[in-house]
Design a protein around this motif. Structure first.
Motif, PDB file in Angstrom:
ATOM      1  N   MET A 135      -1.199  35.918  78.421  1.00 34.14           N
ATOM      2  CA  MET A 135      -2.176  35.246  79.278  1.00 34.14           C
ATOM      3  C   MET A 135      -1.653  35.157  80.708  1.00 34.14           C
ATOM      4  N   ARG A 136      -0.345  34.847  80.860  1.00 34.57           N
ATOM      5  CA  ARG A 136       0.214  34.721  82.197  1.00 34.57           C
ATOM      6  C   ARG A 136       0.169  36.064  82.925  1.00 34.57           C
ATOM      7  N   THR A 137       0.423  37.168  82.199  1.00 30.42           N
ATOM      8  CA  THR A 137       0.357  38.499  82.794  1.00 30.42           C
ATOM      9  C   THR A 137      -1.070  38.810  83.249  1.00 30.42           C
ATOM     10  N   TRP A 138      -2.047  38.480  82.411  1.00 28.97           N
ATOM     11  CA  TRP A 138      -3.453  38.734  82.745  1.00 28.97           C
ATOM     12  C   TRP A 138      -3.848  37.950  83.995  1.00 28.97           C
ATOM     13  N   LEU A 139      -3.440  36.694  84.085  1.00 17.63           N
ATOM     14  CA  LEU A 139      -3.774  35.878  85.248  1.00 17.63           C
ATOM     15  C   LEU A 139      -3.138  36.435  86.512  1.00 17.63           C
ATOM     16  N   HIS A 140      -1.881  36.879  86.400  1.00 15.19           N
ATOM     17  CA  HIS A 140      -1.227  37.397  87.595  1.00 15.19           C
ATOM     18  C   HIS A 140      -1.812  38.741  88.004  1.00 15.19           C
ATOM     19  N   ALA A 141      -2.269  39.543  87.050  1.00 10.56           N
ATOM     20  CA  ALA A 141      -2.952  40.790  87.398  1.00 10.56           C
ATOM     21  C   ALA A 141      -4.225  40.489  88.184  1.00 10.56           C
ATOM     22  N   GLY A 142      -4.943  39.429  87.783  1.00  6.90           N
ATOM     23  CA  GLY A 142      -6.133  39.034  88.526  1.00  6.90           C
ATOM     24  C   GLY A 142      -5.798  38.593  89.934  1.00  6.90           C
ATOM     25  N   ARG A 143      -4.696  37.867  90.095  1.00  8.87           N
ATOM     26  CA  ARG A 143      -4.280  37.443  91.433  1.00  8.87           C
ATOM     27  C   ARG A 143      -3.864  38.653  92.276  1.00  8.87           C
ATOM     28  N   TYR A 144      -3.250  39.629  91.625  1.00  6.31           N
ATOM     29  CA  TYR A 144      -2.838  40.858  92.318  1.00  6.31           C
ATOM     30  C   TYR A 144      -4.066  41.601  92.852  1.00  6.31           C
ATOM     31  N   VAL A 145      -5.090  41.752  92.000  1.00  6.57           N
ATOM     32  CA  VAL A 145      -6.311  42.427  92.429  1.00  6.57           C
ATOM     33  C   VAL A 145      -6.994  41.627  93.533  1.00  6.57           C
ATOM     34  N   SER A 146      -6.969  40.294  93.408  1.00  9.61           N
ATOM     35  CA  SER A 146      -7.543  39.446  94.457  1.00  9.61           C
ATOM     36  C   SER A 146      -6.851  39.697  95.790  1.00  9.61           C
ATOM     37  N   ALA A 147      -5.530  39.874  95.765  1.00  7.45           N
ATOM     38  CA  ALA A 147      -4.790  40.149  96.994  1.00  7.45           C
ATOM     39  C   ALA A 147      -5.130  41.536  97.542  1.00  7.45           C
ATOM     40  N   LEU A 148      -5.410  42.495  96.642  1.00  8.78           N
ATOM     41  CA  LEU A 148      -5.759  43.842  97.095  1.00  8.78           C
ATOM     42  C   LEU A 148      -7.050  43.847  97.914  1.00  8.78           C
ATOM     43  N   VAL A 149      -7.991  42.956  97.590  1.00  5.09           N
ATOM     44  CA  VAL A 149      -9.258  42.913  98.328  1.00  5.09           C
ATOM     45  C   VAL A 149      -9.217  41.882  99.454  1.00  5.09           C
ATOM     46  N   SER A 150      -8.029  41.425  99.794  1.00  2.62           N
ATOM     47  CA  SER A 150      -7.902  40.486 100.914  1.00  2.62           C
ATOM     48  C   SER A 150      -7.895  41.260 102.224  1.00  2.62           C
ATOM     49  N   ARG A 151      -7.762  40.537 103.307  1.00  4.21           N
ATOM     50  CA  ARG A 151      -7.718  41.172 104.626  1.00  4.21           C
ATOM     51  C   ARG A 151      -6.290  41.395 105.112  1.00  4.21           C
ATOM     52  N   MET A 152      -5.331  41.377 104.213  1.00  2.63           N
ATOM     53  CA  MET A 152      -3.952  41.629 104.615  1.00  2.63           C
ATOM     54  C   MET A 152      -3.817  43.045 105.177  1.00  2.63           C
ATOM     55  N   PRO A 153      -3.053  43.225 106.253  1.00  2.00           N
ATOM     56  CA  PRO A 153      -2.875  44.582 106.792  1.00  2.00           C
ATOM     57  C   PRO A 153      -2.009  45.456 105.906  1.00  2.00           C
ATOM     58  N   LYS A 154      -1.072  44.867 105.171  1.00  2.00           N
ATOM     59  CA  LYS A 154      -0.194  45.604 104.265  1.00  2.00           C
ATOM     60  C   LYS A 154      -0.151  44.899 102.921  1.00  2.00           C
ATOM     61  N   ARG A 155      -0.213  45.695 101.849  1.00  2.00           N
ATOM     62  CA  ARG A 155      -0.209  45.121 100.494  1.00  2.00           C
ATOM     63  C   ARG A 155       0.968  45.699  99.722  1.00  2.00           C
ATOM     64  N   ASN A 156       2.053  44.979  99.713  1.00  2.00           N
ATOM     65  CA  ASN A 156       3.215  45.366  98.915  1.00  2.00           C
ATOM     66  C   ASN A 156       3.712  44.135  98.159  1.00  2.00           C
ATOM     67  N   GLY A 157       4.785  44.281  97.412  1.00  2.00           N
ATOM     68  CA  GLY A 157       5.252  43.188  96.565  1.00  2.00           C
ATOM     69  C   GLY A 157       5.471  41.889  97.307  1.00  2.00           C
ATOM     70  N   TRP A 158       6.086  41.968  98.473  1.00  4.37           N
ATOM     71  CA  TRP A 158       6.380  40.754  99.227  1.00  4.37           C
ATOM     72  C   TRP A 158       5.111  40.117  99.783  1.00  4.37           C
ATOM     73  N   THR A 159       4.262  40.904 100.429  1.00  2.00           N
ATOM     74  CA  THR A 159       3.071  40.323 101.059  1.00  2.00           C
ATOM     75  C   THR A 159       2.087  39.808 100.006  1.00  2.00           C
ATOM     76  N   ILE A 160       1.977  40.518  98.879  1.00  2.00           N
ATOM     77  CA  ILE A 160       1.089  40.042  97.821  1.00  2.00           C
ATOM     78  C   ILE A 160       1.594  38.731  97.241  1.00  2.00           C
ATOM     79  N   ALA A 161       2.901  38.638  97.005  1.00  2.00           N
ATOM     80  CA  ALA A 161       3.473  37.398  96.458  1.00  2.00           C
ATOM     81  C   ALA A 161       3.239  36.232  97.410  1.00  2.00           C
ATOM     82  N   GLU A 162       3.459  36.458  98.693  1.00  2.00           N
ATOM     83  CA  GLU A 162       3.232  35.398  99.669  1.00  2.00           C
ATOM     84  C   GLU A 162       1.760  35.012  99.722  1.00  2.00           C
ATOM     85  N   HIS A 163       0.877  36.018  99.638  1.00  2.00           N
ATOM     86  CA  HIS A 163      -0.551  35.762  99.739  1.00  2.00           C
ATOM     87  C   HIS A 163      -1.075  34.919  98.576  1.00  2.00           C
TER      88      HIS A 163
END
Length: 429
Positions: free
Chosen positions: A1-29
């Motif tokens: 369940m925790r993996t599924w939730l974090h995958a959803g947060r990862y996808v949410s970060a992908l559709v954000s307005r961040m200029p760069k999407r990598n491990g560090w920026t996604i985690a911070e976001h």
């Protein structure tokens, strides 16, 4: 369940307005204190990337089919590869090779993709497989360091395309035509695979590609077209390869029969420069050979390039800093999921949100007072989701900019279409 939730947060970060999407920026976001959870999701968590890809495929195909409704249109499977520049030698698949994204030979990785294209509706990436050079597979130390599975075998890009089509067929996807560029048209194994399945294809081939003529002679494509080139209007027909944002894409087309009644050579000629492009076509038994249908199919290969553009510019397809094979595959499938959601949403809203003024009919027609709005696009759906999920700005501010962009694009599209009316679509000598 925790993996599924974090995958959803990862996808949410992908559709954000961040200029760069990598491990560090996604985690911070997403609010993590460190990148550990993001890195665990890509590298160590137990989840099936292939299973997720299967779900993305079925969702995208079903969603685009539903959005198409009763509108008739071709369903095309478009094959192409795209790359990401990488530094050093520690990344799975990295090699100095031609990179289309760079337009030159550079250090990077390449991934073969299959796009599901619904004519006049929408398109999305539905399968992907990274190309791995043989020297990485045969070197045990490199294979272990880059996380290659122990059963990895070298596959050419054409063979990877076979794998992608096989997965798509297994998930129930059907295509009227499979399209691809010279990399795939030149792969005999891929062509034989498609023919054995009774799958029609329109594949670009090199000018040196050899075809068997009805006379029994074997000729290169350039030789086969010699009798047509340079003869104004003879054997050539001016047809549209489909409508783009600037209007119809007009080319001259010639249809050359081969020794096989099911195989033909379709030649495209640029109206201004005379440049030729060759398509080797297969139409299975029981299907009519309709030139206009295959011309439309040839023109439907370009949406996969638009998928790459959207995936990179708006969802971070080429921003992954992972180096292990499995982590790159997981990032890719999560980007495909984000892209599919936006593509299906845009397709369903396409006709409800299109208020463009009628296109011009004469070269001197005055512009409309109100150009209207283009339909919501995949990037705009992504921006709307980003605003809904993360609320970076007041809603009125985002809506005002959304409307301004769509009106500006509608106006620009109208003028581009009028400019094209000034061109004389005739064959060059």
């Amino acid at each position: 369940m925790r993996t599924w939730l974090h995958a959803g947060r990862y996808v949410s970060a992908l559709v954000s307005r961040m200029p760069k999407r990598n491990g560090w920026t996604i985690a911070e976001h997403v609010g993590d204190a460190t990148p550990d959870r993001t890195q665990r999701l890509l590298n160590r968590a137990v989840w099936d990337a292939e299973g997720v890809a299967s779900q993305v495929r079925r969702y995208a195909a079903a969603g685009l089919d539903t959005a198409a409704g009763r509108r008739r249109g071709l369903v095309v499977g478009a094959l192409d590869e795209t790359g990401q520049p990488k530094q050093g030698t520690g990344t799975a698949g990295v090699k100095r090779q031609y990179m289309g994204c760079a337009g030159r030979v550079a250090n990077g990785i390449n991934t073969v993709h299959l796009a599901y294209v619904r004519e006049r509706t929408g398109h999305a990436l539905v399968a992907a497989r990274q190309w791995i050079p043989a020297e990485q597979i045969t070197d045990p130390d490199t294979a272990a360091r880059t996380g290659l599975p122990t059963d990895t075998q070298f596959r050419t890009k054409g063979q990877l395309a076979i794998d992608l089509c096989t997965h798509a067929y297994a998930d129930g996807l059907t295509f009227d035509v499979i399209c691809g560029d010279e990399v795939y048209g030149g792969c005999t194994e891929l062509r034989e695979f498609l023919e054995q399945r009774g799958q029609a294809y329109v594949l670009r081939v090199a000018s040196t590609f050899m075809i068997q003529m009805p006379s029994g002679d074997r000729l290169a494509c350039t030789q086969a077209v010699t009798g047509l080139a340079g003869r104004r209007g003879r054997g050539w027909q001016v047809r549209s390869a489909g409508a783009g944002s600037k209007g119809h894409r007009w080319y001259a087309w010639a249809w050359i029969a081969t020794a096989s009644p099911r195989h033909h050579l379709l030649v495209r000629r640029h109206l201004a420069t005379g440049e030729l492009a060759f398509h080797y076509c297969f139409v299975p038994e029981g299907q009519p050979v309709v030139v206009s249908r295959l011309v439309r199919a040839a023109g439907l290969r370009w949406p996969v390039e638009e998928c790459f553009e959207f995936g990179k510019d708006h969802f971070g397809l080429d921003q992954c800093q992972a180096r292990l094979h499995g982590a790159i595959a997981r990032h890719t499938v999560l980007v495909m999921a984000a892209l599919a959601v936006c593509a299906v949403t845009a397709a369903r809203l396409r006709h409800r949100t299109d208020s463009q003024a009628p296109p011009p009919t004469t070269p001197d027609q005055p512009p409309p007072t109100e150009p209207g709005l283009i339909p919501l696009t995949v990037p705009e759906i992504g921006r709307l989701l980003a605003d809904a999920l993360h609320h970076p700005q007041p809603p009125d501010h985002a809506l005002n900019w959304l409307t301004w962009r769509r009106r500006h694009q509608a106006r620009a599209r109208w003028f581009h279409q009028r400019t094209r009316l000034n061109r004389e679509y005739a064959l060059v000598n």
